[in-house]
Scaffold this motif. Sequence first.
Motif, short mmCIF file in Angstrom:
data_model
loop_
_atom_site.label_atom_id
_atom_site.label_comp_id
_atom_site.label_asym_id
_atom_site.label_seq_id
_atom_site.Cartn_x
_atom_site.Cartn_y
_atom_site.Cartn_z
N LEU A 1 -12.15 8.85 55.50
CA LEU A 1 -12.97 8.12 54.54
C LEU A 1 -13.99 7.31 55.32
N VAL A 2 -15.25 7.43 54.91
CA VAL A 2 -16.35 6.79 55.62
C VAL A 2 -17.10 5.90 54.65
N PRO A 3 -17.41 4.64 55.03
CA PRO A 3 -18.23 3.81 54.13
C PRO A 3 -19.52 4.51 53.76
N ILE A 4 -19.96 4.30 52.52
CA ILE A 4 -21.13 5.03 52.02
C ILE A 4 -22.42 4.61 52.70
N PHE A 5 -22.42 3.46 53.38
CA PHE A 5 -23.66 2.95 53.95
C PHE A 5 -24.16 3.88 55.04
N GLY A 6 -25.42 4.33 54.89
CA GLY A 6 -25.96 5.34 55.77
C GLY A 6 -25.70 6.74 55.28
N VAL A 7 -25.26 6.88 54.03
CA VAL A 7 -25.01 8.15 53.33
C VAL A 7 -24.17 9.11 54.19
N ARG A 8 -23.01 8.63 54.64
CA ARG A 8 -22.19 9.43 55.55
C ARG A 8 -21.03 10.14 54.87
N THR B 1 -9.20 7.51 59.11
CA THR B 1 -9.15 8.91 59.52
C THR B 1 -7.74 9.29 59.93
N LEU B 2 -7.40 10.55 59.75
CA LEU B 2 -6.21 11.10 60.38
C LEU B 2 -6.47 11.20 61.88
N ASP B 3 -5.42 11.13 62.67
CA ASP B 3 -5.58 11.27 64.12
C ASP B 3 -5.83 12.72 64.52
N GLU C 1 -13.37 17.60 67.79
CA GLU C 1 -14.79 17.33 67.58
C GLU C 1 -15.03 16.51 66.32
N ARG C 2 -14.35 16.86 65.23
CA ARG C 2 -14.63 16.16 63.97
C ARG C 2 -13.90 14.81 63.88
N VAL C 3 -12.77 14.64 64.57
CA VAL C 3 -12.20 13.29 64.66
C VAL C 3 -13.17 12.38 65.43
N HIS C 4 -13.73 12.90 66.51
CA HIS C 4 -14.74 12.14 67.24
C HIS C 4 -15.93 11.79 66.34
N ALA C 5 -16.40 12.77 65.56
CA ALA C 5 -17.53 12.52 64.66
C ALA C 5 -17.18 11.47 63.62
N ALA C 6 -15.95 11.52 63.08
CA ALA C 6 -15.55 10.52 62.09
C ALA C 6 -15.56 9.13 62.69
N ARG C 7 -15.07 9.01 63.89
CA ARG C 7 -15.03 7.68 64.53
C ARG C 7 -16.43 7.17 64.85
N GLU C 8 -17.32 8.08 65.23
CA GLU C 8 -18.71 7.68 65.42
C GLU C 8 -19.34 7.25 64.10
N ASN C 9 -19.08 8.00 63.04
CA ASN C 9 -19.58 7.61 61.72
C ASN C 9 -19.02 6.27 61.29
N HIS C 10 -17.74 6.04 61.58
CA HIS C 10 -17.14 4.74 61.28
C HIS C 10 -17.86 3.62 62.03
#
Length: 568
Positions: A322-329, A304-306, A364-373
């Motif tokens: 970029l999020v791994p596809i596992f869990g359809v994220r 992710t970008l910071d 908010e969306r950087v936080h969401a990306a890190r949670e998805n990661h």
Amino acid sequence: MEITFDEYFKYQHHEARIPSSLRQGCDPVRHRVVIAGGGPTGLALALGLANYNIPVVVLEADDTVCSGSRAGAFTRRTLEILEQLGVIDEVMRTGHGWTTGWTYYRDKEVFQFNMPHDANQKYPPAISHLQNYIEHCMVERAQQLGDLIDIRWKTQLKALQQDAEGARLEVETPAGSYALEADWVVACDGGRSTVRDLLGLRMQGKRHEGRYVIIDIRIDTEGLPVGRRCWFDPPSKPGGTLLMYKKPGNMLRFDYQLNDDDDEVEEMKPERVFAQVDQHLKMMGIERQWTPVWMSLYRASALTLDSYLHERVLFAGDAAHLVPIFGVRGMNSAIDDTHNLAWKLAFVAKGLAGTRLLESYSSERVHAARENHRFASKGAEFMAPPSAPFRLMRDAVLSLSERHPWITSLMNPRQHAAIPLHDSPLNASLPESAAFRAGPAPGDILRECPLEINGQPGFLSDLLGPHFTAFYFSEAGEVPATLAAACDELATRVPFQLRVIARRGTAPGEGALDAQGHLLSMYGAQVGSLYLVRPDGHVMARWLDADPGALVSAIEQALSLQEEVCDV
């Protein structure tokens, strides 16, 4: 590296075009928003901005939608957003809804998961579909919106400069090169983002072990269940993993892992991939003719970008993370990005909010990306262990799963869901929220519930739209005069709607009837309670006893209206 074998729906190809009246090589119109990238992220953002009457230009390097199905499963949150974008009917008509997934160790089922679903929901927890067809639906919807969305096909971005007032882009097309100017630029141009490269930005994170071949085939799928099926160490591919989905149009999707020492060029040769598919179908006892449709090679990354805000340029989707596809994220998280961004960028573009609102999009969306990661990386490490100890643990879980069912929870792929934003700077920090014994807290997504609307069955989400929404719980539709006056005044300054939820009688035309009291109990509310919901469906504040002054302050604080001069 990808191969397309045939066109399983009719692609619409578009010619390049340039503005008819260039001035010294520049588009004479200064645009409010230019979106780089006409894939699902860019198209979803364009449709979202159109809901606020914000005209956009979309720059797309290709002449049609993406080749191949790519993203294949779409979650309830994405379906709710697609409804607001005006494409849900065709998506649901052609997709396969599902709730269940199965996991196998060798040839035995060892785990079954069921995604949360109940009678309160309008949509299934997930559908199986094709990304390119959903893009096709988005393009058709964009074409219906006339001058609000201008998709410029076969247009490649070559240069980008920005200052405090906006940005200048230089583009190249087969019909000629030109420049255009914009107040805001949004990079939705994918994992190999040109915008990101032009600004010299790099994503941070890690790349996971494991390479996966993805192939779609057309085959008679009659009798095959819809849902996620995953094999570890299957007889068709000893030591590997394989995922399979049933998809619309009599198609199956296979994702299978390459061994560490496999040469990917050799393994991507069609005859090698076709042989692997044949072996797995034979293992399942399926003896039906099939034809290949599309195949590609995938590597899992958690990057992710910071920050997703860089002066006058914003980032969304794979251009941001970029999020791994596992869990359809993947595409699901990208669509969530756009839903968060559309209203904020529209409010800023219209002068209804300060630019700090866009900073909240980034945080908010950087936080969401890190949670998805965090969630997806667990799946990635289970699917493709990064080291010998990881593999030892994974294999132990698999081997023990048949005799010890409790251990199979470690196999849960943790499917994508909306990320709560409990620490959002937009949430109103109110002690009154703690008085609720149930219901979504500030930062949570609004929870669905059936209601009666205008005498007809409906759902709570039917009352949402491109505006702030206040839900007031009333006995028989009455609203205190002070609250009604505050809401009327708010509606003159920002997009805002008051929705009254009545327990009996006939609800007002802008509200609904909760005759069974389901919503009241689900939300921990009482007569006189008030929920404030953002345009993207996140709860922003709630009061057990409605406070008109606090309602106004919550919106003013979120939009910085006290400090900004608004040009409504």
